[in-house]
Scaffold this motif. Sequence first.
Motif, short mmCIF file in Angstrom:
data_model
loop_
_atom_site.label_atom_id
_atom_site.label_comp_id
_atom_site.label_asym_id
_atom_site.label_seq_id
_atom_site.Cartn_x
_atom_site.Cartn_y
_atom_site.Cartn_z
N ILE A 58 0.86 -1.18 0.00
CA ILE A 58 0.00 0.00 0.00
C ILE A 58 0.90 1.23 0.00
O ILE A 58 1.84 1.32 0.79
CB ILE A 58 -0.92 0.01 1.24
CG1 ILE A 58 -1.91 -1.16 1.16
CG2 ILE A 58 -1.67 1.34 1.36
CD1 ILE A 58 -2.71 -1.36 2.43
N MET A 59 0.61 2.16 -0.90
CA MET A 59 1.40 3.38 -1.01
C MET A 59 0.58 4.56 -0.47
O MET A 59 -0.54 4.78 -0.93
CB MET A 59 1.80 3.63 -2.45
CG MET A 59 2.55 2.46 -3.09
SD MET A 59 2.97 2.75 -4.84
CE MET A 59 4.49 3.70 -4.65
N ILE A 60 1.15 5.29 0.47
CA ILE A 60 0.49 6.46 1.02
C ILE A 60 1.23 7.71 0.55
O ILE A 60 2.39 7.93 0.91
CB ILE A 60 0.46 6.41 2.57
CG1 ILE A 60 -0.20 5.12 3.05
CG2 ILE A 60 -0.26 7.64 3.12
CD1 ILE A 60 -0.12 4.92 4.55
N ASN A 103 2.40 -1.75 -9.06
CA ASN A 103 1.13 -2.44 -8.92
C ASN A 103 0.69 -2.54 -7.46
O ASN A 103 0.51 -3.63 -6.92
CB ASN A 103 1.23 -3.86 -9.51
CG ASN A 103 1.62 -3.85 -10.96
OD1 ASN A 103 0.92 -3.30 -11.79
ND2 ASN A 103 2.75 -4.47 -11.27
N PRO A 104 0.51 -1.40 -6.81
CA PRO A 104 0.10 -1.46 -5.40
C PRO A 104 -1.32 -1.98 -5.25
O PRO A 104 -2.14 -1.86 -6.18
CB PRO A 104 0.19 0.00 -4.94
CG PRO A 104 -0.06 0.79 -6.19
CD PRO A 104 0.59 -0.02 -7.29
N HIS A 105 -1.61 -2.57 -4.10
CA HIS A 105 -2.98 -2.97 -3.82
C HIS A 105 -3.85 -1.73 -3.70
O HIS A 105 -4.94 -1.66 -4.26
CB HIS A 105 -3.05 -3.79 -2.52
CG HIS A 105 -4.45 -4.17 -2.14
ND1 HIS A 105 -5.29 -3.32 -1.46
CD2 HIS A 105 -5.16 -5.31 -2.39
CE1 HIS A 105 -6.46 -3.92 -1.28
NE2 HIS A 105 -6.41 -5.12 -1.82
N THR A 106 -3.33 -0.74 -2.98
CA THR A 106 -4.08 0.50 -2.76
C THR A 106 -3.13 1.69 -2.81
O THR A 106 -2.01 1.63 -2.29
CB THR A 106 -4.80 0.49 -1.39
OG1 THR A 106 -5.63 -0.66 -1.30
CG2 THR A 106 -5.66 1.74 -1.20
N LEU A 107 -3.60 2.76 -3.41
CA LEU A 107 -2.91 4.03 -3.41
C LEU A 107 -3.77 5.03 -2.64
O LEU A 107 -4.91 5.29 -3.02
CB LEU A 107 -2.68 4.53 -4.84
CG LEU A 107 -2.22 5.98 -4.99
CD1 LEU A 107 -0.82 6.17 -4.42
CD2 LEU A 107 -2.27 6.41 -6.46
N ILE A 108 -3.22 5.56 -1.55
CA ILE A 108 -3.90 6.59 -0.76
C ILE A 108 -3.13 7.89 -0.98
O ILE A 108 -1.93 7.93 -0.72
CB ILE A 108 -3.94 6.23 0.73
CG1 ILE A 108 -4.65 4.89 0.94
CG2 ILE A 108 -4.62 7.33 1.54
CD1 ILE A 108 -4.56 4.35 2.35
N TYR A 109 -3.81 8.91 -1.45
CA TYR A 109 -3.08 10.14 -1.74
C TYR A 109 -3.95 11.37 -1.53
O TYR A 109 -5.18 11.29 -1.48
CB TYR A 109 -2.55 10.12 -3.17
CG TYR A 109 -3.61 10.16 -4.25
CD1 TYR A 109 -3.88 11.34 -4.93
CD2 TYR A 109 -4.31 9.02 -4.60
CE1 TYR A 109 -4.85 11.38 -5.92
CE2 TYR A 109 -5.27 9.05 -5.58
CZ TYR A 109 -5.55 10.23 -6.25
OH TYR A 109 -6.51 10.26 -7.23
N SER A 110 -3.28 12.49 -1.40
CA SER A 110 -3.97 13.76 -1.23
C SER A 110 -3.45 14.75 -2.26
O SER A 110 -2.24 14.84 -2.48
CB SER A 110 -3.73 14.31 0.18
OG SER A 110 -4.34 15.58 0.33
N LEU A 111 -4.35 15.46 -2.89
CA LEU A 111 -3.97 16.56 -3.77
C LEU A 111 -4.36 17.85 -3.07
O LEU A 111 -5.55 18.18 -2.97
CB LEU A 111 -4.68 16.43 -5.13
CG LEU A 111 -4.24 15.25 -5.99
CD1 LEU A 111 -5.07 15.18 -7.26
CD2 LEU A 111 -2.76 15.35 -6.34
N ASP A 112 -3.35 18.54 -2.56
CA ASP A 112 -3.60 19.75 -1.78
C ASP A 112 -3.49 20.99 -2.66
O ASP A 112 -2.55 21.13 -3.45
CB ASP A 112 -2.60 19.83 -0.62
CG ASP A 112 -2.72 18.64 0.32
OD1 ASP A 112 -3.77 17.98 0.29
OD2 ASP A 112 -1.76 18.38 1.06
N ASP A 113 -4.44 21.89 -2.52
CA ASP A 113 -4.48 23.09 -3.35
C ASP A 113 -3.21 23.93 -3.21
O ASP A 113 -2.79 24.59 -4.16
CB ASP A 113 -5.69 23.95 -2.97
CG ASP A 113 -7.00 23.24 -3.31
OD1 ASP A 113 -6.99 22.36 -4.20
OD2 ASP A 113 -8.02 23.56 -2.68
#
Length: 198
Positions: free
Chosen positions: A86-88, A136-146
Amino acid sequence: TVAQRVKTTITKRKSLQRQIANRGFHVVAFDPPGYGANMNYPISHTAEDYMALLHEIVPNIKLVVGHSIGAVVAQLYGEKYKCQYIMIDPTPTDIIENITYRKHLDFPDNPEYQSTNAFIQMFKESITAIKQTPLNPHTLIYSLDDSDPKRASKKEHFSAITANKVKLHNATHWAHITHPAAVLSAIQSAMGPTTLAA
């Protein structure tokens, strides 16, 4: 103060680790060389050596969760040893190529920051291998901050990744601290229904 913010961050990070463990998972968390408890650890190996070292310390890993440049560690490890990851909010390769560790410049004679800079340099020198490694991560958790000046680069990088995606808005780079439930949910999903529930 900075010290209070750091202490709060560490406390929340450990709290997340406890929450994961309370769900029935065996959790191994570490600070990489040049960071936290391993600030003075000497760097004398390549990224490939580093993956082998992690595998030797904790063999048979089922899932790796990494944040920032640690998400690149998760990618390299997961693809090499065929485990889920999982990639954060991972650091895109174009940012790694141009990254400069500020404290190393401010305090060039401080061996602690020399170590941190060496850890980052290890990844800069491995950039070709990182680019050639499947993503090929199972999950990608990310934030796009203004307010993030690298928002466009991150958006392009994240859109090219095929994975379960959890997109957060203005969650900061520290999404695992601001949104721990998203991380817990991703871990539960990756590990499957046979694991213990909270």
